[in-house]
Design a protein around this motif. Structure first.
Motif, PDB file in Angstrom:
ATOM      1  N   VAL A  99       0.842  -1.208   0.000  1.00 31.64           N
ATOM      2  CA  VAL A  99       0.000   0.000   0.000  1.00 31.64           C
ATOM      3  C   VAL A  99       0.871   1.249   0.000  1.00 31.64           C
ATOM      4  CG1 VAL A  99      -1.634   1.347   1.383  1.00 31.64           C
ATOM      5  CG2 VAL A  99      -2.025  -1.058   1.014  1.00 31.64           C
ATOM      6  N   ARG A 100       1.946   1.199   0.755  1.00 31.69           N
ATOM      7  CA  ARG A 100       2.831   2.365   0.773  1.00 31.69           C
ATOM      8  C   ARG A 100       3.470   2.553  -0.612  1.00 31.69           C
ATOM      9  NH1 ARG A 100       4.187   6.506   4.626  1.00 31.69           N
ATOM     10  NH2 ARG A 100       5.463   7.764   3.284  1.00 31.69           N
ATOM     11  N   ALA A 101       3.816   1.446  -1.262  1.00 33.65           N
ATOM     12  CA  ALA A 101       4.401   1.550  -2.600  1.00 33.65           C
ATOM     13  C   ALA A 101       3.368   2.075  -3.606  1.00 33.65           C
ATOM     14  CB  ALA A 101       4.938   0.182  -3.036  1.00 33.65           C
ATOM     15  N   ASP A 103       2.626   5.106  -7.604  1.00 32.75           N
ATOM     16  CA  ASP A 103       1.570   5.314  -8.610  1.00 32.75           C
ATOM     17  C   ASP A 103       0.691   6.521  -8.321  1.00 32.75           C
ATOM     18  OD1 ASP A 103       2.558   3.094  -9.792  1.00 32.75           O
ATOM     19  OD2 ASP A 103       0.893   1.751  -9.279  1.00 32.75           O
ATOM     20  N   VAL A 104       0.616   6.943  -7.066  1.00 36.88           N
ATOM     21  CA  VAL A 104      -0.318   8.031  -6.746  1.00 36.88           C
ATOM     22  C   VAL A 104       0.405   9.361  -6.532  1.00 36.88           C
ATOM     23  CG1 VAL A 104      -2.119   8.827  -5.172  1.00 36.88           C
ATOM     24  CG2 VAL A 104      -1.982   6.400  -5.766  1.00 36.88           C
ATOM     25  N   THR A 105       1.440   9.372  -5.700  1.00 40.49           N
ATOM     26  CA  THR A 105       2.097  10.641  -5.364  1.00 40.49           C
ATOM     27  C   THR A 105       2.501  11.450  -6.603  1.00 40.49           C
ATOM     28  OG1 THR A 105       2.792   9.752  -3.258  1.00 40.49           O
ATOM     29  CG2 THR A 105       4.001  11.675  -4.033  1.00 40.49           C
ATOM     30  N   PRO A 106       3.086  10.816  -7.632  1.00 39.63           N
ATOM     31  CA  PRO A 106       3.479  11.640  -8.793  1.00 39.63           C
ATOM     32  C   PRO A 106       2.299  12.309  -9.504  1.00 39.63           C
ATOM     33  CG  PRO A 106       4.442   9.420  -8.918  1.00 39.63           C
ATOM     34  CD  PRO A 106       3.459   9.403  -7.792  1.00 39.63           C
ATOM     35  N   THR A 107       1.063  11.866  -9.224  1.00 43.01           N
ATOM     36  CA  THR A 107      -0.088  12.473  -9.898  1.00 43.01           C
ATOM     37  C   THR A 107      -0.678  13.630  -9.090  1.00 43.01           C
ATOM     38  OG1 THR A 107      -1.833  11.123  -8.854  1.00 43.01           O
ATOM     39  CG2 THR A 107      -0.720  10.169 -10.776  1.00 43.01           C
ATOM     40  N   LEU A 108      -0.133  13.894  -7.906  1.00 44.38           N
ATOM     41  CA  LEU A 108      -0.775  14.873  -7.024  1.00 44.38           C
ATOM     42  C   LEU A 108      -0.134  16.252  -7.109  1.00 44.38           C
ATOM     43  CD1 LEU A 108      -1.146  12.588  -3.867  1.00 44.38           C
ATOM     44  CD2 LEU A 108      -2.947  13.244  -5.483  1.00 44.38           C
ATOM     45  N   ALA A 109      -0.974  17.269  -6.950  1.00 44.53           N
ATOM     46  CA  ALA A 109      -0.480  18.639  -6.838  1.00 44.53           C
ATOM     47  C   ALA A 109      -1.040  19.165  -5.518  1.00 44.53           C
ATOM     48  CB  ALA A 109      -0.976  19.470  -7.997  1.00 44.53           C
ATOM     49  N   PRO A 110      -0.433  18.765  -4.386  1.00 43.43           N
ATOM     50  CA  PRO A 110      -1.015  19.108  -3.078  1.00 43.43           C
ATOM     51  C   PRO A 110      -1.007  20.616  -2.833  1.00 43.43           C
ATOM     52  CG  PRO A 110       1.136  18.063  -2.815  1.00 43.43           C
ATOM     53  CD  PRO A 110       0.826  18.022  -4.269  1.00 43.43           C
ATOM     54  N   VAL A 155       2.140   9.685 -18.982  1.00 44.10           N
ATOM     55  CA  VAL A 155       3.552  10.096 -18.981  1.00 44.10           C
ATOM     56  C   VAL A 155       4.472   8.893 -19.240  1.00 44.10           C
ATOM     57  CG1 VAL A 155       3.189  12.122 -17.523  1.00 44.10           C
ATOM     58  CG2 VAL A 155       3.739   9.921 -16.432  1.00 44.10           C
ATOM     59  N   GLY A 156       3.870   7.808 -19.734  1.00 45.56           N
ATOM     60  CA  GLY A 156       4.672   6.651 -20.119  1.00 45.56           C
ATOM     61  C   GLY A 156       5.042   5.732 -18.968  1.00 45.56           C
ATOM     62  N   ALA A 157       4.485   5.968 -17.768  1.00 48.21           N
ATOM     63  CA  ALA A 157       4.807   5.100 -16.625  1.00 48.21           C
ATOM     64  C   ALA A 157       3.929   3.851 -16.660  1.00 48.21           C
ATOM     65  CB  ALA A 157       4.582   5.854 -15.326  1.00 48.21           C
ATOM     66  N   GLU A 158       4.352   2.823 -15.942  1.00 45.33           N
ATOM     67  CA  GLU A 158       3.566   1.587 -15.863  1.00 45.33           C
ATOM     68  C   GLU A 158       3.050   1.447 -14.427  1.00 45.33           C
ATOM     69  OE1 GLU A 158       5.252  -1.905 -17.552  1.00 45.33           O
ATOM     70  OE2 GLU A 158       5.472  -0.930 -19.517  1.00 45.33           O
ATOM     71  N   PRO A 159       1.800   1.783 -14.176  1.00 45.38           N
ATOM     72  CA  PRO A 159       1.285   1.757 -12.797  1.00 45.38           C
ATOM     73  C   PRO A 159       0.980   0.332 -12.318  1.00 45.38           C
ATOM     74  CG  PRO A 159      -0.424   2.505 -14.314  1.00 45.38           C
ATOM     75  CD  PRO A 159       0.790   2.257 -15.146  1.00 45.38           C
TER      76      PRO A 159
END
Ligand code: CS2
Length: 496
Positions: free
Chosen positions: A332-334, A339-346, A397-401
């Motif tokens: 869950v931390r991973a 997969d989630v943190t890079p999508t956020l603009a806090p 962005v070409g990442a593999e989630p």
């Protein structure tokens, strides 16, 4: 026989537990559609405190329950008083709430509901009816205008749908020359207020044109739909909770709600008229809710859903047990980190790492008996915001989630097999269950299951469903889940 909580027994409560202002003095200013445990542990508590903070008493809540009479049966004999049990909050382990002043079962009196929504004293209409309560397509965020109940409501019968009730209330309000009103959606959906505004407008297209035109232009000057972010974990109440509350209160309360010490409410500051002094009691009124909302939906709710499906498949009944499994906690931390943190603009200055640490601790709270199968419910309605939006952005962005794809695959396995790895039956509750089962008929290989479910457009928008990388990741994850079970899959997907 022990006394039961009600107005007549208030004087018997320990002094510090008597609600201020006195519930007998409180009049209704808020109508809440969907008065379940969440509202009672969250918004109603803020409203109680807000009245106490500024000495007002006109913000009582008239709660409307939609699907079952049980909340009325619990609250009515108690004059709508109930307690909020907060294990772990040593300063106030229990609070008695008196802000709810009336509770109605919509099916018993749809006209009464419309009347309450239209009354001039009602300045705020709030909602927690869950995603499915809105009868819309979560992928397009448009109303299901072919829904026969919505169509029948729009033709003018006493409304049975939530949107039908809301619009009938607004229509009556307009006809009576009523004052402006704020409609506050408090469900876990992206841009929940903006979405509800759109759904109301979609519904107006089903209403007779002359009436619809008049309503739409009246709403422009009389109704706002602020976006909100709500957060507090509220599991179902257990018998143990009832016993604990009774011991603390010195009397019986059958309507106890149990929750965690943490609570957060962020509201877009766009009210059409007066509101409770929520800002004095910790509610954050902001210009833009989106950054808070995405952080919460994707990190908390996304992780919750992942924990629910993988945890239930792995045989864990409770969230706290699931995060007690090191492999599941690391996964869950991973999921959050990769997969989630890079999508956020806090929001600026927001401590994202601290927030994630706090989430892990909240999930691990042993005092909350939060069942994985409770969170697993209605996955078709939840997945789009919680997991598929971040998936789309990572793919772009070409990442593999990988981690998010495993959570989606776990949902697919949960609904297709409905059994834990140890063979135990799992409860699948979902408004689209019929459609999902029809799509799955005769399909069992990972690629068949993935294609069948990815084809359900109400869940998977085409751009995500048809993305070859995502399809590959989901098929692979389903393969690992069916061959090695959830525990085996977690070993394979652990942090890099
Ligand atoms: C949970 C939420 O049941 C669920 O789907 O993820 O109810 C969650 O507990 C709340 O959003 C926490 O604020």
């Amino acid at each position: 026989m022990t006394a039961r909580l009600c107005l007549g027994q208030l004087a018997q409560l320990p002094a510090g537990l008597r609600p201020v202002p006195s519930p007998g003095d409180v009049s209704v200013g808020v109508v809440h559609l969907g008065i379940g445990a969440f509202h009672r542990a969250h918004q109603a508590v803020y409203t109680q405190k807000a009245m106490g903070a500024d000495g007002t008493s006109g913000w009582g809540v008239c709660g409307v329950t939609q699907r079952s009479r049980s909340v009325v049966e619990l609250l009515a004999p108690q004059d709508c008083l109930y307690s909020v049990l907060v294990p772990g909050d040593d300063a106030s382990p229990v609070t008695v709430v008196g802000s709810v002043r009336e509770v109605l079962f919509a099916q018993d009196g749809p006209e009464e509901v419309v009347d309450r929504l239209a009354r001039p004293a009602t300045k705020v209409i709030s909602l927690t009816v869950s995603e499915k309560g809105y009868r819309f397509n979560p992928a397009t965020r448009r109303l299901s205008t072919d829904d026969p109940d919505l169509v029948a409501d729009a033709q003018g019968r006493p409304p049975v749908t939530v949107i039908g009730q809301l619009v009938a209330g607004l229509q009556a309000r307009r006809r009576q020359g009523g004052p402006p009103v704020t409609v506050l959606c408090c469900d876990n959906m992206t841009s929940n207020g903006t979405t509800l505004d759109q759904l109301v407008h979609d519904y107006c297209n089903l209403v007779a044109p002359a009436e619809a035109d008049a309503l739409v232009s009246w709403m422009e000057t009389h109704v706002t739909f602020p976006n909100t972010m709500v957060d507090r974990i509220v599991p179902a109440t257990t018998d143990q909770d009832l016993a604990t509350a009774a011991a603390l209160l010195g009397m019986e309360d059958r309507a106890v709600v149990v929750t965690e010490p943490f609570s957060q409410w962020v509201v877009e500051d766009r009210f059409a008229g007066p509101r409770p002094a929520w800002d004095k009691v910790g509610v954050e009124l902001v210009r833009d809710v989106a950054p808070y909302e995405e952080v919460k939906l994707r990190l908390l709710n996304g992780s919750h859903s992942a924990l629910a499906y993988l945890g239930a498949l792995a045989g864990y009944d409770l969230v706290s047990q699931a995060v007690g499994d090191q492999a599941l906690a690391a996964y869950v931390r991973a999921l959050m980190d990769t997969d989630v943190t890079p999508t956020l603009a806090p929001p600026s200055g927001f401590d994202l790492e601290g927030y994630k640490d706090a989430l892990m601790a909240r999930f691990a709270n042993p005092a909350l008996r939060h069942r994985t199968q409770q969170i697993a419910m209605d996955g078709s309605q939840k997945l789009p915001y919680r997991l598929l939006n971040p998936v789309r952005e990572r793919l772009a962005v070409g990442a593999e989630p990988h981690h998010a794809s495993l959570a989606v695959a776990a949902w697919m396995r949960y609904v297709s097999v409905a059994r834990a790895d140890d063979g135990r039956q799992l409860e699948v509750k979902d408004p689209l269950l019929g459609q999902l089962r029809a799509a799955l008929a005769g399909r069992s290989a990972p690629s068949e299951v993935a294609d069948a479910l990815l084809g359900v457009r109400a869940v998977f928008p085409a751009d995500v469903a048809e993305h070859p990388v995502f399809r590959r990741l989901v098929v692979e994850a389903l393969g690992v889940l069916s061959e090695h079970g959830a525990v085996g899959a977690l070993a394979a997907y652990g942090p890099a």
